[in-house]
Write a protein that holds these residues in place. Structure first.
Motif, short mmCIF file in Angstrom:
data_model
loop_
_atom_site.label_atom_id
_atom_site.label_comp_id
_atom_site.label_asym_id
_atom_site.label_seq_id
_atom_site.Cartn_x
_atom_site.Cartn_y
_atom_site.Cartn_z
N GLN A 5 -25.18 -114.45 -57.14
CA GLN A 5 -24.30 -114.40 -58.30
C GLN A 5 -24.27 -112.99 -58.86
O GLN A 5 -25.29 -112.34 -58.97
N THR A 6 -23.07 -112.55 -59.22
CA THR A 6 -22.88 -111.19 -59.72
C THR A 6 -21.97 -111.23 -60.93
O THR A 6 -20.91 -111.84 -60.89
N SER A 7 -22.39 -110.58 -62.02
CA SER A 7 -21.57 -110.57 -63.22
C SER A 7 -20.56 -109.46 -63.16
O SER A 7 -20.73 -108.47 -62.47
N GLY A 8 -19.48 -109.62 -63.91
CA GLY A 8 -18.43 -108.61 -63.95
C GLY A 8 -18.78 -107.49 -64.89
O GLY A 8 -19.63 -107.61 -65.75
N GLY A 9 -18.07 -106.37 -64.74
CA GLY A 9 -18.36 -105.21 -65.55
C GLY A 9 -17.26 -104.87 -66.53
O GLY A 9 -17.20 -103.77 -67.06
N GLY A 12 -15.42 -105.89 -73.33
CA GLY A 12 -15.04 -107.01 -74.16
C GLY A 12 -15.80 -108.25 -73.75
O GLY A 12 -16.97 -108.18 -73.37
N ARG A 13 -15.12 -109.40 -73.84
CA ARG A 13 -15.75 -110.66 -73.49
C ARG A 13 -16.21 -110.63 -72.03
O ARG A 13 -15.46 -110.25 -71.14
N ALA A 14 -17.44 -111.04 -71.84
CA ALA A 14 -18.02 -110.96 -70.50
C ALA A 14 -17.24 -111.82 -69.52
O ALA A 14 -16.83 -112.93 -69.82
N ALA A 15 -17.02 -111.28 -68.33
CA ALA A 15 -16.30 -112.01 -67.29
C ALA A 15 -17.19 -113.11 -66.73
O ALA A 15 -18.42 -113.01 -66.76
N PRO A 16 -16.57 -114.19 -66.22
CA PRO A 16 -17.38 -115.22 -65.56
C PRO A 16 -18.16 -114.63 -64.40
O PRO A 16 -17.77 -113.64 -63.80
N VAL A 17 -19.26 -115.26 -64.09
CA VAL A 17 -20.10 -114.85 -62.96
C VAL A 17 -19.65 -115.63 -61.73
O VAL A 17 -19.41 -116.83 -61.80
N PHE A 18 -19.51 -114.93 -60.60
CA PHE A 18 -19.14 -115.66 -59.39
C PHE A 18 -20.38 -115.92 -58.55
O PHE A 18 -21.33 -115.14 -58.53
N GLY A 19 -20.36 -117.05 -57.86
CA GLY A 19 -21.43 -117.42 -56.95
C GLY A 19 -20.87 -117.64 -55.55
O GLY A 19 -19.76 -118.17 -55.40
N LEU A 20 -21.58 -117.22 -54.55
CA LEU A 20 -21.20 -117.42 -53.15
C LEU A 20 -22.42 -117.87 -52.36
O LEU A 20 -23.51 -117.35 -52.57
N PRO A 163 -11.08 -116.83 -64.01
CA PRO A 163 -10.71 -117.69 -65.14
C PRO A 163 -10.60 -116.93 -66.46
O PRO A 163 -11.46 -116.12 -66.80
N ASP A 164 -9.50 -117.18 -67.18
CA ASP A 164 -9.29 -116.67 -68.54
C ASP A 164 -9.21 -115.15 -68.61
O ASP A 164 -9.46 -114.56 -69.67
#
Length: 209
Positions: A5-9, A12-20, A163-164
């Motif tokens: 899982q890696t968070s976005g950079g 503002g509002r934190a981006a969703p974290v994606f999992g693979l 998302p969003d």
């Protein structure tokens, strides 16, 4: 197969974290920040040359190529690079996956129209991540020509709306193994279908790498 899982950079509002979910023998290289990238590259080279002390030229060449590959990923907006070290019968199944974030709004029909003529394109629905555009193409890359390969690289790209957010997650799978390209494409599609989203404040589940 552990979940990565890696968070976005984005600001503002934190981006969703994606999992693979990726195969065990796919090595993960975070591309940002630079110090994490360098540490990961060094760790991979150390692992690959463990117990080999008489090949300094080969080691330096491999390290330079790996750094060039990682930098190319950064230049394409990549945030994570995976390299396959899977082997079947002693034969390496070479493949890579570059995960990138594109700062643009996603429209499925527009995305497919823009990709028309680049290869086989279409809209798909990923089980946990929802709608996406998928592109399959074959190309002779500069790297393959440089290495004297007679085969074309097979590339599968997924464009998935975050998302969003007015943002797209791009998964770029690639393999130079044209003779078994169909099997590798099946593997790529299986990995893409594991893509899922979590909020940064949600409890992370699964093994981290």
């Amino acid at each position: 197969m552990p979940i990565t899982q890696t968070s976005g950079g984005a600001s503002g509002r934190a981006a969703p974290v994606f999992g693979l979910i990726t195969p065990e023998d796919w090595y993960r290289i975070p591309l940002q920040p630079p110090e994490r990238r360098e540490a990961s590259v060094s760790a991979l080279i150390k692992r690959q040359f463990a117990g080999v002390d008489d090949q300094p030229v080969l080691r330096r060449k491999a390290e330079a190529q790996l750094r060039d590959t990682a930098q190319a990923g950064v230049d394409q907006g990549g945030v994570v690079l995976y390299l396959s070290f899977l082997e079947v019968g002693g034969i390496p199944l070479s493949a890579s996956l570059l995960v990138s974030r594109l700062q643009q709004k996603f429209d499925g029909l527009d995305a497919v129209a823009a990709l028309a003529g680049s290869g086989e394109v279409g809209l798909v629905t990923l089980p946990a991540a929802g709608r996406a555009a998928r592109l399959l193409r074959r190309e002779r890359t500069k790297q393959s020509r440089k290495l004297g390969s007679e085969f074309a690289d097979t590339v599968v790209e997924y464009f998935v709306p975050v998302p969003d957010r007015d943002e797209v997650l791009m998964l770029t799978f690639s393999t130079p193994l044209e003779p078994i390209a169909d099997a590798m494409v099946g593997l790529f599609d299986a990995v893409a279908e594991t893509l899922c989203w979590q909020r940064p404040d949600e409890e992370t589940k699964g093994e981290q790498r």
